[in-house]
Scaffold this motif. Structure first.
Motif, PDB file in Angstrom:
ATOM      1  N   ILE A 193       0.871  -1.254  -0.040  1.00 49.81           N
ATOM      2  CA  ILE A 193      -0.219   0.245   0.169  1.00 49.81           C
ATOM      3  C   ILE A 193       0.897   1.186   0.051  1.00 49.81           C
ATOM      4  CG2 ILE A 193      -0.193   0.027   2.446  1.00 49.81           C
ATOM      5  CD1 ILE A 193      -3.023   1.139  -0.008  1.00 49.81           C
ATOM      6  N   THR A 194       1.976   1.120   0.564  1.00 43.57           N
ATOM      7  CA  THR A 194       2.871   2.443   0.685  1.00 43.57           C
ATOM      8  C   THR A 194       3.094   2.934  -0.535  1.00 43.57           C
ATOM      9  OG1 THR A 194       4.101   1.572   2.544  1.00 43.57           O
ATOM     10  CG2 THR A 194       5.067   3.244   1.407  1.00 43.57           C
ATOM     11  N   GLY A 195       3.490   2.012  -1.887  1.00 45.83           N
ATOM     12  CA  GLY A 195       3.538   2.655  -3.340  1.00 45.83           C
ATOM     13  C   GLY A 195       2.507   3.299  -3.758  1.00 45.83           C
ATOM     14  N   LYS A 196       1.264   2.816  -3.342  1.00 43.79           N
ATOM     15  CA  LYS A 196      -0.020   3.495  -3.883  1.00 43.79           C
ATOM     16  C   LYS A 196      -0.298   4.690  -3.388  1.00 43.79           C
ATOM     17  CE  LYS A 196      -2.500  -0.285  -3.416  1.00 43.79           C
ATOM     18  NZ  LYS A 196      -3.775  -1.350  -3.319  1.00 43.79           N
ATOM     19  N   VAL A 197       0.098   4.740  -1.983  1.00 44.90           N
ATOM     20  CA  VAL A 197      -0.210   6.172  -1.112  1.00 44.90           C
ATOM     21  C   VAL A 197       0.628   7.196  -1.837  1.00 44.90           C
ATOM     22  CG1 VAL A 197       0.229   7.423   0.904  1.00 44.90           C
ATOM     23  CG2 VAL A 197      -0.919   4.921   0.849  1.00 44.90           C
ATOM     24  N   ILE A 198       1.972   6.845  -1.943  1.00 48.02           N
ATOM     25  CA  ILE A 198       2.948   7.688  -2.367  1.00 48.02           C
ATOM     26  C   ILE A 198       2.511   8.240  -3.877  1.00 48.02           C
ATOM     27  CG2 ILE A 198       5.168   8.162  -3.321  1.00 48.02           C
ATOM     28  CD1 ILE A 198       6.251   6.173  -1.119  1.00 48.02           C
ATOM     29  N   GLU A 199       2.155   7.342  -4.782  1.00 47.76           N
ATOM     30  CA  GLU A 199       1.879   7.866  -5.988  1.00 47.76           C
ATOM     31  C   GLU A 199       0.404   8.750  -5.865  1.00 47.76           C
ATOM     32  OE1 GLU A 199       0.475   5.534 -10.282  1.00 47.76           O
ATOM     33  OE2 GLU A 199      -0.700   5.017  -8.607  1.00 47.76           O
ATOM     34  N   LYS A 200      -0.416   8.439  -5.242  1.00 47.84           N
ATOM     35  CA  LYS A 200      -1.659   9.230  -5.076  1.00 47.84           C
ATOM     36  C   LYS A 200      -1.155  10.545  -4.372  1.00 47.84           C
ATOM     37  CE  LYS A 200      -5.920   9.918  -5.212  1.00 47.84           C
ATOM     38  NZ  LYS A 200      -6.821   9.765  -6.250  1.00 47.84           N
ATOM     39  N   GLN A 201      -0.619  10.747  -3.380  1.00 42.04           N
ATOM     40  CA  GLN A 201       0.029  11.902  -2.980  1.00 42.04           C
ATOM     41  C   GLN A 201       0.773  12.741  -4.248  1.00 42.04           C
ATOM     42  OE1 GLN A 201       2.397  10.701   0.228  1.00 42.04           O
ATOM     43  NE2 GLN A 201       0.548  11.169   1.600  1.00 42.04           N
ATOM     44  N   ILE A 202       1.614  12.121  -4.784  1.00 41.39           N
ATOM     45  CA  ILE A 202       2.388  12.825  -5.836  1.00 41.39           C
ATOM     46  C   ILE A 202       1.420  13.246  -6.945  1.00 41.39           C
ATOM     47  CG2 ILE A 202       4.017  12.656  -7.762  1.00 41.39           C
ATOM     48  CD1 ILE A 202       5.571  10.863  -6.010  1.00 41.39           C
ATOM     49  N   ASP A 203       0.375  12.549  -7.287  1.00 37.56           N
ATOM     50  CA  ASP A 203      -0.783  12.684  -8.190  1.00 37.56           C
ATOM     51  C   ASP A 203      -1.378  14.084  -8.035  1.00 37.56           C
ATOM     52  OD1 ASP A 203      -2.150  12.212 -10.914  1.00 37.56           O
ATOM     53  OD2 ASP A 203      -3.734  11.707  -9.676  1.00 37.56           O
ATOM     54  N   LEU A 204      -1.812  14.243  -6.676  1.00 32.71           N
ATOM     55  CA  LEU A 204      -2.431  15.015  -6.312  1.00 32.71           C
ATOM     56  C   LEU A 204      -1.866  16.592  -6.271  1.00 32.71           C
ATOM     57  CD1 LEU A 204      -4.525  13.539  -3.511  1.00 32.71           C
ATOM     58  CD2 LEU A 204      -5.560  14.355  -5.491  1.00 32.71           C
ATOM     59  N   HIS A 205      -0.364  16.537  -5.858  1.00 35.68           N
ATOM     60  CA  HIS A 205       0.515  17.632  -5.492  1.00 35.68           C
ATOM     61  C   HIS A 205       0.485  18.509  -7.191  1.00 35.68           C
ATOM     62  CE1 HIS A 205       3.493  20.335  -4.241  1.00 35.68           C
ATOM     63  NE2 HIS A 205       4.437  19.917  -4.994  1.00 35.68           N
ATOM     64  N   LEU A 206       0.707  17.209  -8.069  1.00 31.75           N
ATOM     65  CA  LEU A 206       1.230  17.832  -9.472  1.00 31.75           C
ATOM     66  C   LEU A 206      -0.022  18.520  -9.743  1.00 31.75           C
ATOM     67  CD1 LEU A 206       3.339  14.757 -10.859  1.00 31.75           C
ATOM     68  CD2 LEU A 206       3.994  17.210 -10.176  1.00 31.75           C
ATOM     69  N   GLN A 207      -1.212  17.907  -9.787  1.00 27.65           N
ATOM     70  CA  GLN A 207      -2.439  18.394 -10.329  1.00 27.65           C
ATOM     71  C   GLN A 207      -2.793  19.894  -9.601  1.00 27.65           C
ATOM     72  OE1 GLN A 207      -6.096  16.083 -10.054  1.00 27.65           O
ATOM     73  NE2 GLN A 207      -4.791  14.297 -10.305  1.00 27.65           N
ATOM     74  N   ALA A 208      -2.431  20.065  -8.290  1.00 28.98           N
ATOM     75  CA  ALA A 208      -2.632  21.210  -7.652  1.00 28.98           C
ATOM     76  C   ALA A 208      -1.686  22.343  -8.272  1.00 28.98           C
ATOM     77  CB  ALA A 208      -2.400  21.185  -6.202  1.00 28.98           C
ATOM     78  N   GLN A 209      -0.269  21.999  -8.362  1.00 29.84           N
ATOM     79  CA  GLN A 209       0.755  22.746  -9.153  1.00 29.84           C
ATOM     80  C   GLN A 209       0.242  23.287 -10.605  1.00 29.84           C
ATOM     81  OE1 GLN A 209       4.204  23.585  -8.015  1.00 29.84           O
ATOM     82  NE2 GLN A 209       3.261  23.383  -5.962  1.00 29.84           N
ATOM     83  N   ILE A 210      -0.108  22.435 -11.125  1.00 30.74           N
ATOM     84  CA  ILE A 210      -0.626  22.744 -12.551  1.00 30.74           C
ATOM     85  C   ILE A 210      -1.675  23.687 -12.620  1.00 30.74           C
ATOM     86  CG2 ILE A 210      -1.482  21.838 -14.831  1.00 30.74           C
ATOM     87  CD1 ILE A 210       0.110  19.196 -14.282  1.00 30.74           C
ATOM     88  N   ALA A 211      -2.735  23.445 -11.574  1.00 31.89           N
ATOM     89  CA  ALA A 211      -3.917  24.209 -11.608  1.00 31.89           C
ATOM     90  C   ALA A 211      -3.722  25.623 -11.133  1.00 31.89           C
ATOM     91  CB  ALA A 211      -5.044  23.679 -10.781  1.00 31.89           C
ATOM     92  N   SER A 213      -1.613  28.754 -11.658  1.00 33.51           N
ATOM     93  CA  SER A 213      -0.624  29.543 -12.599  1.00 33.51           C
ATOM     94  C   SER A 213       0.565  29.960 -11.837  1.00 33.51           C
ATOM     95  CB  SER A 213      -1.469  30.669 -13.483  1.00 33.51           C
ATOM     96  OG  SER A 213      -1.973  31.667 -12.584  1.00 33.51           O
ATOM     97  N   ASN A 214       0.443  30.406 -10.578  1.00 37.78           N
ATOM     98  CA  ASN A 214       1.463  31.009  -9.815  1.00 37.78           C
ATOM     99  C   ASN A 214       2.617  30.062  -9.205  1.00 37.78           C
ATOM    100  OD1 ASN A 214       0.746  33.793 -10.428  1.00 37.78           O
ATOM    101  ND2 ASN A 214      -0.733  33.591  -8.718  1.00 37.78           N
ATOM    102  N   SER A 215       2.286  28.767  -9.403  1.00 32.72           N
ATOM    103  CA  SER A 215       2.765  27.829  -8.614  1.00 32.72           C
ATOM    104  C   SER A 215       4.700  27.734  -9.462  1.00 32.72           C
ATOM    105  CB  SER A 215       2.452  26.510  -8.692  1.00 32.72           C
ATOM    106  OG  SER A 215       2.476  25.787  -9.979  1.00 32.72           O
ATOM    107  N   THR A 216       5.323  27.260  -8.558  1.00 35.01           N
ATOM    108  CA  THR A 216       6.625  26.620  -9.357  1.00 35.01           C
ATOM    109  C   THR A 216       6.592  26.005 -10.599  1.00 35.01           C
ATOM    110  OG1 THR A 216       7.510  27.162  -7.126  1.00 35.01           O
ATOM    111  CG2 THR A 216       8.948  26.032  -8.686  1.00 35.01           C
ATOM    112  N   LEU A 217       5.951  25.098 -10.528  1.00 38.98           N
ATOM    113  CA  LEU A 217       5.972  24.063 -11.588  1.00 38.98           C
ATOM    114  C   LEU A 217       5.287  24.709 -12.816  1.00 38.98           C
ATOM    115  CD1 LEU A 217       6.206  21.237 -13.035  1.00 38.98           C
ATOM    116  CD2 LEU A 217       3.909  20.528 -11.937  1.00 38.98           C
ATOM    117  N   SER A 218       4.077  25.436 -12.492  1.00 37.96           N
ATOM    118  CA  SER A 218       3.665  26.036 -13.549  1.00 37.96           C
ATOM    119  C   SER A 218       4.301  27.052 -14.231  1.00 37.96           C
ATOM    120  CB  SER A 218       2.049  26.834 -13.289  1.00 37.96           C
ATOM    121  OG  SER A 218       1.199  25.850 -12.907  1.00 37.96           O
TER     122      SER A 218
END
Length: 235
Positions: A193-211, A213-218
């Motif tokens: 389950i550890t791998g699935k939790v990490i993947e979910k956290q990264i996915d949510l973080h990336l989505q928030a960053q992309i959404a 426009s002022n984020s470092t990633l955007s």
């Protein structure tokens, strides 16, 4: 929650398909016997991992218990291959005084794998497996944990095609059902389950960053796009 340390091996005594007129219609009712060691403190509603599948006790006596199985669970697991006489690994849900000898196992089977090979290595057996659903291959890592038929095991190696291997020592062979299985038989798989939790956290973080426009990633993406457009215009 379970540890992946099998307590005893039970036997399917009854396997019955329910019809639409019965409670749990279109599911399956299974009675498992030779289960005394996991029933000494049992109560109706308790969870018992049956070859890695977390199932709820609906009836029991000193030697056997009954569970109901939903169509969704049948699709995810090897239950369709069960029949009278099938051997299953049994483990009670952990209590506060249990030593955590395996790893964190939910009893929520992700998919099944086919046994592709079994080769003796001294007094151990090296088993090779191939997942039915390749989407779970990303969660299987060398020297990582995996639950196979509810047994906590360590992945030894992984081939380029996704086939993975475990080495089962003699002691484990004597206490679980896998050595009874043959090449091309199925096993229930729950990835760590550890791998699935990490993947979910990264996915949510990336989505928030992309959404944002002022984020470092955007801002980084915008800068790269601007540079590439400028390079193309100047050619």
């Amino acid at each position: 929650m379970f540890t992946g340390i099998v307590e005893t091996i039970g036997t399917v005594a009854e396997y019955r398909q329910l019809d639409e007129t019965e409670s749990g219609g279109y599911g399956i009712s299974v009675t498992i016997e030779d289960a005394g060691p996991v029933l000494v403190d049992c109560h109706i509603g308790d969870s018992i991992a049956c070859s890695g599948i977390c199932l709820t006790v609906t009836e029991f006596d000193s030697n056997s218990f009954k569970v109901g199985i939903s169509p969704e669970t049948v699709k995810r697991t090897d239950i369709a291959a069960w029949k009278q006489g099938t051997k299953v690994n049994l483990e009670r849900a952990v209590s506060q005084d249990v030593r955590f000898g395996g790893h964190y196992v939910q009893g929520h089977v992700d998919t099944v794998a086919t046994i592709k090979s079994r080769v003796a290595d001294g007094n151990s057996i090296v088993f090779g497996f191939k997942l039915r659903d390749a989407v779970y291959e990303k969660f299987i890592v060398e020297k990582g944990y995996i639950s196979l038929d509810g047994t906590s095991l360590t992945v030894t190696t992984i081939d380029n095609d996704g086939t993975f291997y475990i080495a089962m020592i003699k002691h484990t062979q004597e206490h679980v059902v896998m050595p009874l299985k043959l090449v091309d038989d199925l096993v229930n798989v729950e990835v760590d389950i550890t791998g699935k939790v990490i993947e979910k956290q990264i996915d949510l973080h990336l989505q928030a960053q992309i959404a944002n426009s002022n984020s470092t990633l955007s801002q980084l993406i915008s800068k790269i796009v601007e540079e590439k457009v400028s390079e193309a215009l100047n050619k």
